[in-house]
Design an enzyme around this catalytic site. Structure first.
Site, short mmCIF file in Angstrom:
data_model
loop_
_atom_site.label_atom_id
_atom_site.label_comp_id
_atom_site.label_asym_id
_atom_site.label_seq_id
_atom_site.Cartn_x
_atom_site.Cartn_y
_atom_site.Cartn_z
CB SER A 212 -1.01 0.00 1.15
OG SER A 212 -0.39 -0.36 2.36
CB SER B 192 -15.12 11.16 -28.09
OG SER B 192 -16.33 10.77 -28.71
NE ARG C 90 -1.42 -5.76 -20.69
CZ ARG C 90 -2.23 -6.58 -21.35
NH1 ARG C 90 -1.77 -7.33 -22.33
NH2 ARG C 90 -3.50 -6.67 -21.02
NE ARG D 86 -10.29 -5.48 -13.86
CZ ARG D 86 -10.47 -6.66 -13.32
NH1 ARG D 86 -11.68 -7.10 -13.12
NH2 ARG D 86 -9.43 -7.43 -12.98
C1 FAD Z 1 -0.42 -12.08 -22.17
C2 FAD Z 1 -1.86 -11.70 -21.92
C3 FAD Z 1 -2.88 -12.32 -22.62
C4 FAD Z 1 -4.22 -11.98 -22.40
N1 FAD Z 1 -5.20 -12.60 -23.11
C5 FAD Z 1 -6.51 -12.28 -22.91
C6 FAD Z 1 -7.56 -12.88 -23.65
O1 FAD Z 1 -7.33 -13.71 -24.49
N2 FAD Z 1 -8.84 -12.49 -23.42
C7 FAD Z 1 -9.16 -11.57 -22.45
O2 FAD Z 1 -10.34 -11.26 -22.25
N3 FAD Z 1 -8.17 -10.98 -21.72
C8 FAD Z 1 -6.87 -11.29 -21.93
N4 FAD Z 1 -5.88 -10.66 -21.21
C9 FAD Z 1 -6.27 -9.64 -20.24
C10 FAD Z 1 -6.17 -10.18 -18.78
O3 FAD Z 1 -7.11 -11.23 -18.58
C11 FAD Z 1 -6.45 -9.04 -17.78
O4 FAD Z 1 -7.79 -8.60 -17.94
C12 FAD Z 1 -5.54 -7.84 -17.98
O5 FAD Z 1 -4.21 -8.25 -18.12
C13 FAD Z 1 -5.66 -6.91 -16.77
O6 FAD Z 1 -5.05 -7.53 -15.67
P1 FAD Z 1 -5.55 -7.27 -14.19
O7 FAD Z 1 -6.98 -7.69 -14.03
O8 FAD Z 1 -4.53 -7.93 -13.29
O9 FAD Z 1 -5.38 -5.67 -14.11
P2 FAD Z 1 -6.21 -4.56 -13.33
O10 FAD Z 1 -7.59 -4.48 -13.83
O11 FAD Z 1 -5.38 -3.31 -13.40
O12 FAD Z 1 -6.23 -5.05 -11.86
C14 FAD Z 1 -5.04 -5.05 -11.04
C15 FAD Z 1 -5.30 -6.02 -9.90
O13 FAD Z 1 -6.39 -5.50 -9.10
C16 FAD Z 1 -7.21 -6.57 -8.67
N5 FAD Z 1 -8.56 -6.39 -9.24
C17 FAD Z 1 -8.98 -5.38 -10.05
N6 FAD Z 1 -10.29 -5.51 -10.32
C18 FAD Z 1 -10.69 -6.62 -9.70
C19 FAD Z 1 -11.96 -7.29 -9.60
N7 FAD Z 1 -13.06 -6.84 -10.19
N8 FAD Z 1 -12.03 -8.40 -8.85
C20 FAD Z 1 -10.93 -8.89 -8.21
N9 FAD Z 1 -9.70 -8.30 -8.25
C21 FAD Z 1 -9.60 -7.18 -8.99
C22 FAD Z 1 -6.55 -7.86 -9.14
O14 FAD Z 1 -5.65 -8.28 -8.14
C23 FAD Z 1 -5.75 -7.40 -10.34
O15 FAD Z 1 -4.64 -8.24 -10.63
C24 FAD Z 1 -4.55 -11.00 -21.42
C25 FAD Z 1 -3.51 -10.38 -20.72
C26 FAD Z 1 -2.18 -10.71 -20.96
C27 FAD Z 1 -1.09 -9.99 -20.19
#
Ligand code: FAD
Length: 260
Positions: A60, A93, A193, A85
């Site tokens: 944090s 836009s 990324r 997110r």
């Molecule tokens: C190599 C690669 C391939 C991918 N391929 C696909 C694909 O084929 N199809 C597809 O749809 N997506 C794909 N993604 C997207 C992936 O599934 C994630 O949506 C994206 O990388 C965002 O990651 P995140 O949720 O960790 O990030 P963020 O949204 O920034 O969240 C950061 C962290 O906050 C927490 N968090 C945020 N929101 C929530 C929530 N609502 N509930 C619980 N915890 C939360 C989690 O710990 C999360 O790791 C891919 C991503 C990568 C890197």
């Protein structure tokens, strides 16, 4: 501030605003001991504390540094970016204004072929015949995109609504946004990324933001990168051995169990 890094053929990332530096992380963590707000610069004990915080998952305090980036990138890059997110975004836009004719064309050397062992990736080699073929194909893509923009302008001329006329433009069209994120969530973005498996076209933006963040919080970025590099090596090793994903911590705990 106002530092800009150019990426791809027309893209850039610019650091336009920020709050906090390395010392902010240390100050935030030291409230655990009820420490008063400490003005002044970072010292050695702060750097050691930052390293320990990151390695112990006390995350944090890293939220006390916040960045706003201005980003110019192809729409398909934004499609991946917006899955993160925890950022706050505002984007140009195509309903409000005509989209300028700026689209991404890859360098022929970066295209390669569909990877055989990684469904989501590419294999790039410097084979002259392939690069020459890709260069010819990129010329066709350029002509196709130009025709697409010509049709777009014709439709606008014929009073099509902007919100609909844009719908056939290529995903490679550049868009423009501001994105605000704290350092912890920037690190989470970079973990995915800046990873070698990430698509090159988003990796270059992630790496550029690491450089911009480094100018504001060099200790934090160095501590993050040291651990991320260890994780990449371990991921490769596990992939090679066909073992399911394990974190650095899992493996360190396993090793400790074996050797003690
Ligand atoms: C190599 C690669 C391939 C991918 N391929 C696909 C694909 O084929 N199809 C597809 O749809 N997506 C794909 N993604 C997207 C992936 O599934 C994630 O949506 C994206 O990388 C965002 O990651 P995140 O949720 O960790 O990030 P963020 O949204 O920034 O969240 C950061 C962290 O906050 C927490 N968090 C945020 N929101 C929530 C929530 N609502 N509930 C619980 N915890 C939360 C989690 O710990 C999360 O790791 C891919 C991503 C990568 C890197």
């Amino acid at each position: 501030l106002d530092q800009k890094i150019d990426v791809l053929d027309h893209g850039f990332v610019r650091l336009v605003d920020h709050m906090g530096t390395d010392i902010s992380v240390s100050r935030a963590a030291r409230i655990s001991y009820d420490a008063a707000w400490r003005p002044g610069d970072l010292d050695g004990s702060d750097s050691r504390l930052i390293r320990r915080l990151w390695n112990d998952h006390h995350t944090s305090p890293f939220e006390s540094i916040v960045f706003t980036f201005e980003i110019f990138a192809p729409i398909f890059v934004f499609r991946q970016w917006h899955r993160h997110r925890t950022w706050s975004y505002n984007e140009l836009s195509g309903r409000y204004r005509e989209l300028p004719e700026v689209f991404y064309l890859p360098n022929a050397r970066d295209v390669g072929v569909q990877s055989k062992d990684n469904k989501q990736g590419r294999t790039v080699g410097d084979v002259m015949a392939l690069v020459a073929r890709r260069a010819r194909e990129i010329e066709r893509i350029e002509a196709h995109n130009k025709a697409g923009f010509e049709l777009y302008r014709d439709l606008l001329e014929s009073e099509w609504p902007r919100e609909l006329a844009r719908s056939h433009l290529p995903l490679s069209t550049y868009s423009h946004m501001f994105g605000t994120v704290n350092l912890l969530n920037l690190f989470r973005f970079m973990m995915l990324r800046s990873h070698p498996h990430a698509q090159m076209e988003i990796r270059v933006y992630s790496d550029a933001m690491a450089e911009l963040a480094r100018t504001i919080a060099p200790v934090c970025v160095e501590v993050f990168e040291a651990k991320a590099k260890r994780q990449v090596v371990i991921d490769r090793m596990l992939n090679f051995l066909k073992i399911k994903h394990r974190s650095v911590e899992d493996l360190e705990a396993l090793a400790m169990k074996e050797f003690t």
